[in-house]
Scaffold this motif. Structure first.
Motif, short mmCIF file in Angstrom:
data_model
loop_
_atom_site.label_atom_id
_atom_site.label_comp_id
_atom_site.label_asym_id
_atom_site.label_seq_id
_atom_site.Cartn_x
_atom_site.Cartn_y
_atom_site.Cartn_z
N ASN A 1 -56.56 -57.76 24.92
CA ASN A 1 -56.88 -56.60 24.08
C ASN A 1 -58.06 -55.84 24.68
O ASN A 1 -58.06 -54.60 24.70
CB ASN A 1 -57.22 -57.06 22.66
CG ASN A 1 -56.05 -57.74 21.96
OD1 ASN A 1 -55.02 -57.11 21.72
ND2 ASN A 1 -56.21 -59.02 21.67
N LEU A 2 -59.06 -56.59 25.16
CA LEU A 2 -60.22 -55.95 25.77
C LEU A 2 -59.84 -55.28 27.09
O LEU A 2 -60.40 -54.23 27.44
CB LEU A 2 -61.33 -56.99 26.01
CG LEU A 2 -61.87 -57.70 24.76
CD1 LEU A 2 -62.96 -58.71 25.15
CD2 LEU A 2 -62.44 -56.66 23.78
N GLU A 3 -58.89 -55.87 27.82
CA GLU A 3 -58.42 -55.25 29.06
C GLU A 3 -57.77 -53.90 28.76
O GLU A 3 -57.98 -52.92 29.49
CB GLU A 3 -57.42 -56.17 29.77
CG GLU A 3 -58.01 -57.45 30.33
CD GLU A 3 -58.93 -57.20 31.51
OE1 GLU A 3 -58.54 -56.47 32.45
OE2 GLU A 3 -60.06 -57.74 31.50
N ARG A 4 -56.97 -53.86 27.72
CA ARG A 4 -56.30 -52.59 27.36
C ARG A 4 -57.34 -51.55 26.93
O ARG A 4 -57.24 -50.37 27.28
CB ARG A 4 -55.30 -52.83 26.22
CG ARG A 4 -54.12 -53.74 26.60
CD ARG A 4 -53.23 -53.08 27.66
NE ARG A 4 -52.10 -53.93 28.02
CZ ARG A 4 -52.06 -54.71 29.10
NH1 ARG A 4 -53.10 -54.76 29.92
NH2 ARG A 4 -51.00 -55.43 29.36
N GLY B 1 -41.44 -54.24 28.30
CA GLY B 1 -41.46 -55.63 28.72
C GLY B 1 -41.70 -55.78 30.21
O GLY B 1 -41.66 -54.82 30.97
N PHE B 2 -41.92 -56.99 30.60
CA PHE B 2 -42.42 -57.26 31.95
C PHE B 2 -41.87 -58.60 32.39
O PHE B 2 -42.15 -59.62 31.76
CB PHE B 2 -43.96 -57.29 31.89
CG PHE B 2 -44.63 -57.25 33.21
CD1 PHE B 2 -44.97 -56.04 33.79
CD2 PHE B 2 -44.95 -58.42 33.89
CE1 PHE B 2 -45.64 -56.00 35.01
CE2 PHE B 2 -45.60 -58.40 35.11
CZ PHE B 2 -45.95 -57.17 35.67
N ARG C 1 -53.98 -51.24 32.40
CA ARG C 1 -52.61 -51.32 31.87
C ARG C 1 -51.76 -52.32 32.63
O ARG C 1 -50.60 -52.51 32.32
CB ARG C 1 -51.94 -49.94 31.92
CG ARG C 1 -52.76 -48.78 31.42
CD ARG C 1 -53.30 -49.01 30.02
NE ARG C 1 -52.25 -49.17 29.02
CZ ARG C 1 -52.49 -49.43 27.74
NH1 ARG C 1 -53.75 -49.58 27.31
NH2 ARG C 1 -51.50 -49.55 26.89
N LYS C 2 -52.32 -52.94 33.65
CA LYS C 2 -51.53 -53.89 34.45
C LYS C 2 -51.36 -55.20 33.69
O LYS C 2 -52.08 -55.49 32.74
CB LYS C 2 -52.21 -54.16 35.80
CG LYS C 2 -52.22 -52.95 36.74
CD LYS C 2 -52.80 -53.32 38.08
CE LYS C 2 -52.67 -52.18 39.06
NZ LYS C 2 -53.37 -50.97 38.62
#
Length: 829
Positions: free
Chosen positions: A485-488, A581-582, A493-494
């Motif tokens: 969440n903190l990365e976003r 999705g990924f 966005r990776k």
């Protein structure tokens, strides 16, 4: 003495009755069917032999297995048609095990026996007919049989004759052809064909006639050369003899044609390829004090020759495999046999290599990745006693060993040890039965034991052995939990965090390897509509299709459906579709962009089609030909790569909410195991655990490798909710082509169950839940519902389940609806 002799003569002439498990029966009418053993077959018919029997009103020929032989009146019984096997293919022990399988898993008798044999041993039969010349008993035939005989007598071509008889049997049954055979007007013969034949090589040897009088043969110089070679070596393959003598194979053939030599076929075994590590000796294995303590406890039990179950709980990297090696060596030195079961085919090459370096050709391997011929020949080696150590996946538990000393189940908590097709057995239960028969030890081992096993160990049913330290005192990996969440929020966005990217970069710079786990294969996992918000579903399943960039196709991972990419929503016709999705394919692409110099190996179901792809890929990674390995759960357990110092877990959040009460257990196990792949060499490992729910206790306990803490949390939940191991769960699964029919059938069976439970008044509490639609309500075109029954797996409740399965087949609502029962199976599918 005379009485004894008279009794012996009486026993010999008493007619035999064979109790036969017949193929192709439904569970609702399955039983052991009685057949008379004809006098001509009595000497060779034995329990465990396959036979051909007449079945049903039309006397259709079916394959069966003789389960029991008794003496008595056979006047009203149909006779066996013929023997398929000249000696039993199933031992007395495995026949007893088949009865246990049917009792516990609600399969048919024949399916229970069939699952113990290699698929290559399945047989088909072809019946051929021929008319008897100069038949004189036409007057004794019925008018209809006489008419058929006259019709057949006009046919001169034998192939056409058989085609006409076959058509008659299909349309009218066997009554008239059987009458003609019984009267002697026609002979029939059954030719059996095994799915895969024995491998053989053409051999040549000198004939007895030549050996006794070689001077009587006029041989050419080249033939003499071959004869001298065979005289020295006894026999050789035809090709080898020609090569060694510098002649063509035609010279060898002419030698045989002249009577000086003879050709014959010799069986050869199709070997399982795999290079062994450099030869090792069991005496050179050095155990740590913890390992030695665990080893000695099991060894003492081996000497006692009494059945017992041990649970070896050792942290990842504690050296459980070394303990297995020493125990297996001890077992074979006692003159007994050993079995090591592993959960995944992908682990087989690495384990097989280790054990062959110790024990050589004494090791046999069984798993579904082998060819049918290889599995057949490994089965033969085991049965003949050429191999006394068996390594394999779930099906290897039925290996035809005759003197088992120890069975080891590694990573015992894996659900792959539970069969999801009939018979729906649990490997642990089969292993316990075999250990009881052979008076031997069962060793269950894992860093993350199943809740059920640890519960039984706590209660004293299993003996708990623990190894809390890594071998050589190597530290466990240092784990960092990254809040995505903190990365976003930071604009990343990776799919991999900034911390993971830094660590991968450091590993590449230092020449160290990394493993990344993403338990979703494909490129995009969902194609969703922006207008109706519906994903693009598989037309056969209630499962979204996954986009695979490699072949530019949408694929269903459940039924195998494949279609080109779509540009229109099938639900509303909108053109506004979004890729979401990924999967592992996209991760591979992004890593290649971010780290262009990195050599990346992807391991998932899309890259491991071939039989040897696991072995080659893992060997290449171990040898340093790749820097980063990414993959699904197949890379998470049991593998040992000394140069891996970084493990990244990219996304397992979804697995926590899989709709199964075991979802927390599976997630904890997967994280713990994959984190444990790092730091198994000289350098300490690091692990990065990425999650959107960093506060979840499962994430923190897995990061700390705290199994006991996890167990205490999980057993408290199961105790409160009454889930296994506090009870057993029987899942009644319904499927059919129409949703409403399946639902009505399930409701009818629920009424049947409730009525029977009121009559039975069981001794232990029973709770029935459902019917409800399965998590995936439609798979491969079949709609699916289930009823869950919480109960105790007792003889009383198994009898109740059998009655429900048998009587439900008679319900009008169940027409066109299939039903099976599975004790302690998966509920989240």
């Amino acid at each position: 003495m005379q009485d004894s002799e008279h009794s012996s003569d009486y026993q010999r002439i008493m007619p035999l009755t064979a109790e036969v498990a017949v193929s192709g029966t439904a569970y609702s009418f399955d039983m052991l069917f009685s057949y008379a053993v004809p006098e001509k077959l009595a000497a060779k018919t034995a329990c465990g032999c396959r036979v051909l029997v007449p079945f049903g009103k039309g006397n259709k020929r079916r394959i069966g297995v003789v389960m029991k032989l008794t003496e008595g009146d056979t006047a009203r019984l149909k006779p066996l048609v013929s023997l398929v096997d000249e000696e039993p293919v199933v031992s007395e022990e495995l026949l007893r095990l088949a009865l246990y399988l049917r009792e516990q898993t609600f399969c048919t008798y024949y399916d229970a026996v069939k699952t113990m044999l290699p698929p290559a041993m399945s047989v088909s039969t072809k019946e051929t007919f021929r008319l008897v010349k100069n038949f004189t008993g036409a007057g004794s035939l019925s008018p209809a049989a006489a008419e058929l005989l006259d019709r057949l007598a006009c046919i001169t071509d034998n192939k056409e004759l058989n085609a006409v008889i076959e058509e008659h049997i299909i349309e009218n049954g066997r009554r008239l052809p059987d009458e003609l055979c019984d009267a002697g007007a026609m002979d029939s013969d059954n030719v059996f064909r095994q799915a895969v034949g024995d491998a053989a090589v053409r051999m040549v040897r000198l004939s007895d006639k030549y050996m006794s009088a070689p001077e009587s043969f006029d041989l050419t110089p080249k033939q003499k050369q071959v004869a001298e070679f065979l005289s020295e070596y006894g026999s050789a393959a035809v090709r080898e003899a020609a090569y060694m003598c510098g002649v063509t194979e035609s010279v060898v053939k002419r030698l045989c044609a002249g009577g000086a030599a003879e050709e014959y076929e010799a069986e050869v075994l199709r070997r399982v390829e795999g290079d062994a590590e450099e030869k090792r000796r069991p005496e050179d294995i050095v155990l740590s004090p913890e390992q030695q303590k665990a080893h000695d406890a099991v060894l003492a039990q081996l000497h006692e020759r009494k059945p017992a179950v041990f649970l070896l709980h050792g942290v990842t990297g504690s050296g459980k495999t070394s303990v297995f090696e020493k125990l297996i060596d001890d077992t074979v030195k006692m003159g007994r046999q050993a079995m090591l079961l592993i959960p995944e085919i992908g682990l087989t090459p690495q384990i097989l290599k280790r054990f062959r370096s110790l024990f050589g050709e004494r090791v046999a391997v069984i798993h579904s990745g082998l060819s049918l011929g290889q599995r057949l020949d490994e089965y033969k080696r085991i049965k003949r006693g050429d191999a006394d150590i068996v390594i394999g996946t779930r099906s290897a538990v039925f290996a035809p060993l005759s003197n088992i000393g120890i069975i080891i189940i590694d990573e015992e908590g894996e659900r792959s040890y539970k069969s999801d097709s009939s018979p729906r057995y649990t490997t642990h239960d089969i292993a316990k039965q075999r250990c009881a028969y052979h008076n031997c030890a069962l060793l269950l081992a894992s860093a993350t034991p199943s809740i059920e096993s640890y519960y039984l160990a706590e209660r004293g049913a299993y003996r708990l052995l623990e190894m809390k330290e890594r071998y050589g005192n190597a530290p466990l990996p240092e784990v960092s939990i990254i809040d995505m969440n903190l990365e976003r929020e930071a604009g990343n966005r990776k799919e991999f965090s900034r911390k993971l990217a830094e660590e991968i970069s450091a590993n590449l710079k230092n020449g160290e390897q990394s493993i990344l786990l993403l338990n979703r294969r494909g490129y995009h996992t969902i194609i969703s509509c922006c207008d109706c918000y519906q994903p693009v579903y598989c037309p056969n399943c209630s499962v979204p299709l996954t986009y695979h960039k490699k072949n530019d196709k949408l694929m269903c991972h459940y039924c195998g459906y494949v279609s080109p990419p779509v540009d229109t929503c099938p639900s509303c016709g909108s053109k506004h579709l979004k890729n979401m999705g990924f999967g592992t394919q996209k991760l591979e692409e992004e890593l290649s962009t971010f780290f262009p110099s990195a050599r990346i190996l992807r391991m998932d179901a899309d890259t491991t089609f071939s039989r040897y792809s696991y072995e080659k890929s893992f060997t290449d990674f171990r040898d340093g030909r790749y820097d980063i390995m990414i993959g699904t759960q197949m890379i998470g357990k049991g593998l040992d790569f000394p140069n891996v110092t970084l493990v990244g877990v990219l996304s397992v959040d979804k697995a926590l909410y899989a709709g199964d009460f075991r979802s927390y257990e599976r997630t904890f196990s997967l994280i713990t195991q994959v984190v444990g792949r790092g730091g198994r060499g000289e350098r300490r490992g690091r692990a990065i655990l990425q999650t959107f729910i960093p506060e979840h206790y499962i994430m923190n306990l897995a990061a700390a490798q705290d199994y006991k803490g996890f167990y205490n949390e999980e057993i408290a939940i199961r105790r409160a909710m009454i889930f296994p191991p506090l009870c057993d769960m029987c899942i009644f699964c319904f499927s059919g082509n129409e949703d409403i029919s399946v639902r009505l059938g399930a409701e009818a069976v629920l009424r049947l169950m409730n009525g029977k439970l009121r009559e039975l008044q069981p001794k232990t509490p029973v709770r029935v839940l459902g019917p409800v639609r399965c998590s995936y309500g439609r798979i491969n075109g079949k709609y699916r519902y289930r009823i869950i029954m919480k109960c105790k797996n007792s003889a009383e409740m198994r009898g109740f389940i059998r009655e429900v399965l048998t009587e439900s087949a008679k319900l009008k609502e169940m027409k066109g609806v299939a039903l099976y029962a599975d004790i302690n199976g998966d509920v989240g599918v």
